[in-house]
Structures are given as C-alpha cells and as structure tokens.
Design a protein around this motif. Structure first.
Motif, PDB file in Angstrom:
ATOM      1  N   UNK A 184       1.194   6.893  -1.068  1.00 26.00           N
ATOM      2  CA  UNK A 184       2.633   6.900  -0.647  1.00 26.00           C
ATOM      3  C   UNK A 184       3.323   5.961  -1.367  1.00 26.00           C
ATOM      4  N   UNK A 185       4.667   6.086  -1.679  1.00 27.56           N
ATOM      5  CA  UNK A 185       5.525   5.359  -2.497  1.00 27.56           C
ATOM      6  C   UNK A 185       6.732   5.067  -1.523  1.00 27.56           C
ATOM      7  N   UNK A 186       6.511   5.233  -0.225  1.00 26.83           N
ATOM      8  CA  UNK A 186       7.850   5.067   0.709  1.00 26.83           C
ATOM      9  C   UNK A 186       8.288   3.623   0.611  1.00 26.83           C
ATOM     10  N   UNK A 187       7.372   2.735   0.578  1.00 22.53           N
ATOM     11  CA  UNK A 187       7.873   1.418   0.548  1.00 22.53           C
ATOM     12  C   UNK A 187       7.190   0.744  -1.116  1.00 22.53           C
ATOM     13  N   UNK A 188       7.076   1.515  -1.954  1.00 24.66           N
ATOM     14  CA  UNK A 188       6.941   1.070  -3.214  1.00 24.66           C
ATOM     15  C   UNK A 188       7.818   1.308  -4.335  1.00 24.66           C
ATOM     16  N   UNK A 189       8.253   0.410  -5.611  1.00 23.00           N
ATOM     17  CA  UNK A 189       8.925   0.642  -6.347  1.00 23.00           C
ATOM     18  C   UNK A 189       8.857   1.793  -7.256  1.00 23.00           C
ATOM     19  N   UNK A 190       8.823   3.025  -6.709  1.00 19.37           N
ATOM     20  CA  UNK A 190       8.867   4.150  -7.604  1.00 19.37           C
ATOM     21  C   UNK A 190       9.912   5.132  -7.058  1.00 19.37           C
ATOM     22  N   UNK A 191      10.140   6.039  -7.884  1.00 17.99           N
ATOM     23  CA  UNK A 191      11.307   6.956  -7.570  1.00 17.99           C
ATOM     24  C   UNK A 191      10.757   7.996  -6.729  1.00 17.99           C
ATOM     25  N   UNK A 219      -3.997  -4.494  -0.798  1.00 18.50           N
ATOM     26  CA  UNK A 219      -3.009  -4.993  -0.993  1.00 18.50           C
ATOM     27  C   UNK A 219      -1.722  -3.987  -0.505  1.00 18.50           C
ATOM     28  N   UNK A 220      -2.048  -2.921  -0.271  1.00 19.48           N
ATOM     29  CA  UNK A 220      -1.067  -1.764   0.227  1.00 19.48           C
ATOM     30  C   UNK A 220       0.109  -2.270   1.115  1.00 19.48           C
ATOM     31  N   UNK A 221       1.439  -1.885   0.773  1.00 24.87           N
ATOM     32  CA  UNK A 221       2.473  -2.091   1.546  1.00 24.87           C
ATOM     33  C   UNK A 221       2.144  -1.279   2.807  1.00 24.87           C
ATOM     34  N   UNK A 222       3.258  -1.010   3.658  1.00 23.82           N
ATOM     35  CA  UNK A 222       3.263   0.150   4.724  1.00 23.82           C
ATOM     36  C   UNK A 222       3.149   1.330   4.020  1.00 23.82           C
ATOM     37  N   UNK A 223       2.744   2.319   4.820  1.00 27.10           N
ATOM     38  CA  UNK A 223       2.524   3.881   4.029  1.00 27.10           C
ATOM     39  C   UNK A 223       3.714   4.531   4.643  1.00 27.10           C
ATOM     40  N   UNK A 224       3.442   5.945   4.595  1.00 27.41           N
ATOM     41  CA  UNK A 224       4.350   6.757   4.851  1.00 27.41           C
ATOM     42  C   UNK A 224       4.745   6.801   6.276  1.00 27.41           C
ATOM     43  N   UNK A 225       3.693   6.429   7.082  1.00 26.57           N
ATOM     44  CA  UNK A 225       3.812   6.223   8.551  1.00 26.57           C
ATOM     45  C   UNK A 225       4.006   4.742   9.064  1.00 26.57           C
ATOM     46  N   UNK A 233      -6.793   7.187   3.514  1.00 29.03           N
ATOM     47  CA  UNK A 233      -8.096   8.197   3.290  1.00 29.03           C
ATOM     48  C   UNK A 233      -8.043   8.988   4.578  1.00 29.03           C
ATOM     49  N   UNK A 234      -7.879  10.383   4.546  1.00 34.27           N
ATOM     50  CA  UNK A 234      -7.698  11.325   5.771  1.00 34.27           C
ATOM     51  C   UNK A 234      -6.658  10.864   6.406  1.00 34.27           C
ATOM     52  N   UNK A 235      -5.786  10.353   5.939  1.00 36.01           N
ATOM     53  CA  UNK A 235      -4.257   9.947   6.607  1.00 36.01           C
ATOM     54  C   UNK A 235      -4.182   8.761   7.244  1.00 36.01           C
TER      55      UNK A 235
END
Length: 569
Positions: A330-337, A504-510, A370-372
């Motif tokens: 997910x890129x919800x909280x990452x610096x991507x378009x 090091x993941x930021x928050x995901x789509x949830x 992984x698996x949501x």
C-alpha cells in the motif's frame, strides 16, 4: 501532558531512518517510522536484459549485496521455470549462509550491543573476574585474563585520548544501563574479537563469490565457478579445504561467544522480554534448496498468524502460490503518486513527496501486507517457523539458549520470551548457530557431489510474450522477494519487497501500524532527551533502510565529476 521526540537519523543502521514517538507518563504511546530516501532501482531496470538485473540490484545496498543478487537471479529463473545444477545450489547456499552469519555477528556486536553495554563502565572491570565469568559461560580460548586486560588497555587509550572512536555517541551512564563492570568488559572484549571473526566469514564469500561486497559469480541459470579439483585457478580441493577451516573458526565463535553473550545479556535484562513484541504475525520463506527445482529445502519457512505455532502454514517452495499470491503493498502513507494497494507485479514506482504528515504520507517505505495483514519478518519469524516445523537443529539451539538464560536469570524463561526486543537478539544468535550447521552441511554436499558432477550452469532461453517470476530468499533481516515481469526478453516491471520494507512499514491501507511502530508502543523511556530504550527496540530489528528506499536528487543530479588525465612518469 505528552512529549514528542524525533530521532533523525537513527544511527548504527544502514540507510536513513527517522523515528517519531509520542511519550506520556514515561511510556511511548504512539510512533511513526519514516524512511528518508527514495529507491529508484525499479525505474533503472525497465527495458534491460533480465540476466543482468542481479548486478544492478546488488547496488540497492552496500551491506545486503549478496542477498539481492540471489533474489534477483531466482526471480528470473522462477519466471523461466529453469532448473539449477546441484553444485550451483550448494555454492549459492554456502554464500548465503556465510553472508548471514557475518551479518548477524556484525549486527549484535558492532551495531546494537552498545545499546546494552556501557563502554566506560568496562574500564572499572576486574579482568580476573571477567575472565572467570567468560570461562563459566563457554570454553572460548580467548576468554583469558591476558586478553581481557589487553582489551581494557585499548579502551583506556580511547578514553584518555578524548576520542572514543568506534565507541562514540553512546548513552554511557544512562539509567537503563545495568550490566556490571565485569560483564561490560567481557562484552567489549568480544566486540573487538568479533571484528576479526566477521572478516573470516567474509573471506568465505570472497573465495566463492570472487569478491565482497558485490559478488561476481552469479548467473541466471547457476554460478560462474568452474570446478576442477586439481587446478589452482578454479574451485579446487585446496580452496575448499581452506574454506572449511574458515567455517570451523567462525563456528567456534558463534557457539562459544556470540550465543553465550546474548544469553548472558538477555538474563541481565530479562525485563526486556516484556517490551517490543509488536506485530505477532510472522512470515518466513524456505531456504537452502538442495534439489535442482527449488522444491526441497534444508530450512523450512512459512506463516504464523498471531504467534500461533499450531497454525503454522508452510511455504513449500519457489513456486508456492500461497506466497506468490499473498503479498500486497500500500502507498496510502508513502510518498508515491496515488493511494493504491496492489500486488508487486501490478505496482508502479512514481515518487510524489509531501511534507511529513502524521495522518497522511510520511515515508518513502511502502506498506506490505501478507494475506491482508501486516507481518514481522526476520530471525525471530524464521526461528519460530523452524521451531513450529519441528526442525531439529533449531529446537536444539533454542532450548539450549533458553536453558542458559533461565539458569543465569534464576527463573524459567520459555519460548514466549522471544516475542520481545531482547528476544529478537536471542533468535538471531540461535539462527546463527543453525546457519553454521547448515554451512557445514552444504560444504560436505558440494565436496561429495563434485566427485561425480562438475556442472554449475544451465543456459536460460527467453520466450516471446510476457512471463512473471518471484525470487524469494530468507535474508539476514527476513523475507526478501524480487518480482519481475518480462516481455519479449526484456524487463517490463521490477519490484523489490525487502525485509526492512516489511518491518519499517508505515501505516497500511487499513491504517494499521508497521512492526517498528507497533513494537515501540508501551516502551518505557527514562529520559526523553536520551531515548536509549527506543533505539534498543528499533535496533533489535537490524534496520536496513537503504534496502527499503534509495536516493534521487532532481535538482542536483550530478553528485560528483571524475576526470581522467595522464600522469607523467
């Protein structure tokens, strides 16, 4: 009243990591992990020959070089359904094991031990008492009074000069430091000895891989090592016997220094088994293939939901759909378009920087699931998977380690203690002991096989149209996977989902926190301006942010100019 602290950059890691924490009542109540660089390798690889991708992906990081090379060739081989000669598997396996052992030694002693060991306190230690302590833990031949006294003199020279050098920037005298001067002296002595031992492990990689970092012997289809038992210019018996001597030296240190040291420090800091658990969904993959198809492995891997050993789900091999279909980012909280949650084969890499936004985008690291669900990867996940799978060497070393900790702590410490900051260090040391046994076995398998077979390479052939592959590898920091889409023999898309991307993941789509962020919640902090406890937990994952991200500068693309000129004789 809460306090906000920002540690930027977190040091004694690879890459640029920022960690923000909210602290209330002396405890971390919320945290944000932010990768501060952008990785552009995926863009560089588009349109290139898949056979050369591994040479580029090694440059993702200056530490994790071998692992990206391995994952890259496996990704292309997976897309082609290409078999690998047994000799090539064994040689690759030896490279993997030696690299991981070297990495684990460096991480504990040179990157994280100083979170627990007070160097200045070691100056007050009695070498005789420290030697007696060391000799009570193991038969290591350098646990002598003379060696400890010599190491203490080196430390005194550092301090007297006013420049601590390699021991600079520690929180010496911090109230969270509680080892005795003798334990500190023993640990500092082993720190210095480990500098030489990790070099010996690296020599194994140099001999088999031609150089390190950035090995040169891989190829899609096998390895470039010619085997001739008599020729000194190839992989000969003489070279293999020298490799075996290095394996024995490294194993002596792992079993008689590294593992006992971790057990001792774990016993003295047993309260830290109650901090830093975080995400308890554990993901690992099988490693050390011992057949040509990547279906039989020396070490199993799989998925453990919520630390439930009884629900262990094996990942069976390089073509396992359970893994290949289970990864999303997910890129919800990452610096991507944009704001998407996609499988790596469908991803795009389009950077879009904003400011640091607590509830918005705040990191160059994507958020894998992984698996949501978020998952923790690394030695802890690997050891728990091996334990759940009934892997005998892992059970042996784990039970020995827990028994040693229990004896030193004066109370029983069980497997559940591994779900913690200090537990990640214990798991890494257990894994190093398992890897040494594996390295010995791969050496034996290679020596036995070359008497009847000298093949090391199968030539790849690329079909017309589109094919897809994933290369999985249980790297020192956890699950590494490279995902490639190939069209008409050229790379159409390439993505690397690396261990520090998982952790090091930021928050995901949830909006679920990543493993670093989750593990920091509930951590005690004695002094907000000296957040040693935060560093302890973050360092326990062995962050490698250069792997999760990389750097691009749009305003100043030319970093340095090199001009060649003739020099008169």
């Amino acid at each position: 009243m809460s306090t906000r602290i920002t540690i930027d950059p977190v040091t004694r890691i690879e890459g640029h990591l920022r960690v923000d924490c909210e602290i209330s009542g002396g405890t971390v109540t919320d945290a944000w992990a932010s990768g501060q660089m952008w990785r552009g390798i995926e863009v560089i690889l588009k349109g290139r020959d898949p056979r050369e991708a591994w040479l580029f992906t090694q440059r993702i990081c200056g530490v994790c070089t071998t692992v990206h090379a391995i994952a890259s060739v496996r990704a292309v081989e997976n897309a082609l359904n290409l078999e690998i000669p047994l000799n090539a598997q064994y040689i690759r396996n030896m490279l993997i094991a030696a690299h991981a052992i070297q990495d684990h030694i460096v991480h504990f002693y040179h990157l994280s031990a100083l979170d627990w060991v007070d160097v200045t306190s070691a100056l007050k230690g009695d070498p005789k008492k420290a030697a007696a302590l060391g000799q009570g833990l193991s038969s290591w031949h350098l646990n002598s009074v003379q060696e400890l006294a010599k190491a203490q003199e080196k430390l005194k020279v550092f301090v007297a000069s006013g420049q601590l050098g390699i021991f600079a920037n520690g929180y010496w005298g911090h109230p969270a430091m509680k080892l005795s001067p003798e334990v500190n002296l023993l640990a500092c002595t082993h720190y210095l000895q480990a500098l030489e031992v990790q070099r010996r492990a690296n020599m194994i990689i140099s001999i088999l891989g031609s150089k390190t970092p950035h090995i040169q012997n891989l190829a899609v289809g096998g390895v470039a090592n010619p085997i001739n038992t008599d020729s000194p210019s190839t992989l000969s018996v003489e070279r293999l016997l020298y490799v075996k001597s290095l394996i024995d030296e490294v194993g002596d240190f792992v079993n008689n220094v590294y593992l006992p040291d971790v057990c001792a420090i774990g016993a003295f800091y047993s309260d830290w088994t109650g901090y830093g658990a975080g995400i308890k969904n554990y993901l690992s993959v099988p490693e050390f293939p011992i057949d040509t198809k990547g279906t039989v492995f020396e070490l199993p891997g799989g998925y453990l939901p919520n630390a439930a050993l009884g629900q262990f789900k094996p990942i069976t091999g390089f073509h396992d759909k359970y893994f290949a279909e289970g990864v999303n980012e997910s890129i919800k909280h990452a610096w991507y378009q944009g704001d998407w949650d996609r499988h790596p084969w469908q991803e795009e890499t389009e950077p879009h920087y904003t400011d640091f936004q607590d509830r918005g985008k705040y990191s160059w690291v994507k958020a894998p699931t992984f698996r949501g669900a978020p998952a923790q990867v690394g030695p802890l996940a690997n050891v728990l998977a091996l334990y759940a799978a009934g892997h005998a060497p892992t059970k042996k070393h784990a039970e020995k380690a827990l028994s040693t900790v229990s004896s030193l702590a004066g109370s029983r410490v069980g497997l559940d203690a591994l779900h913690s900051t200090i537990g990640r260090h214990a798991a890494r040391a257990i894994r190093a002991a398992v890897l040494h046994e594996t390295l010995e076995k791969q050496w034996t398998l290679l020596v036995q096989n070359i008497g009847k077979d000298t093949a090391t390479f199968n030539r790849p052939e690329f079909p017309k149209g589109e094919i897809r592959g994933v290369g999985m590898h249980e790297a020192p920091r956890g699950v590494l996977s490279h995902w490639v889409v190939i069209e008409d023999g050229k790379i159409k898309n390439y993505q690397a989902v690396v261990p520090s991307t998982w952790n090091a993941s930021p928050r995901n789509s949830k909006d679920q926190p990543g493993p670093y962020e989750a593990s920091l919640r509930g951590t005690p902090v004695a002094q907000a301006d000296k957040p040693l406890e935060v560093l302890r937990t973050v360092h326990s994952f062995d962050p490698c942010l250069a792997c999760a991200i990389h750097l691009v500068d749009k305003e100043h693309p030319e970093a340095i100019t090199v001009t060649a000129r003739e020099v008169p004789e």
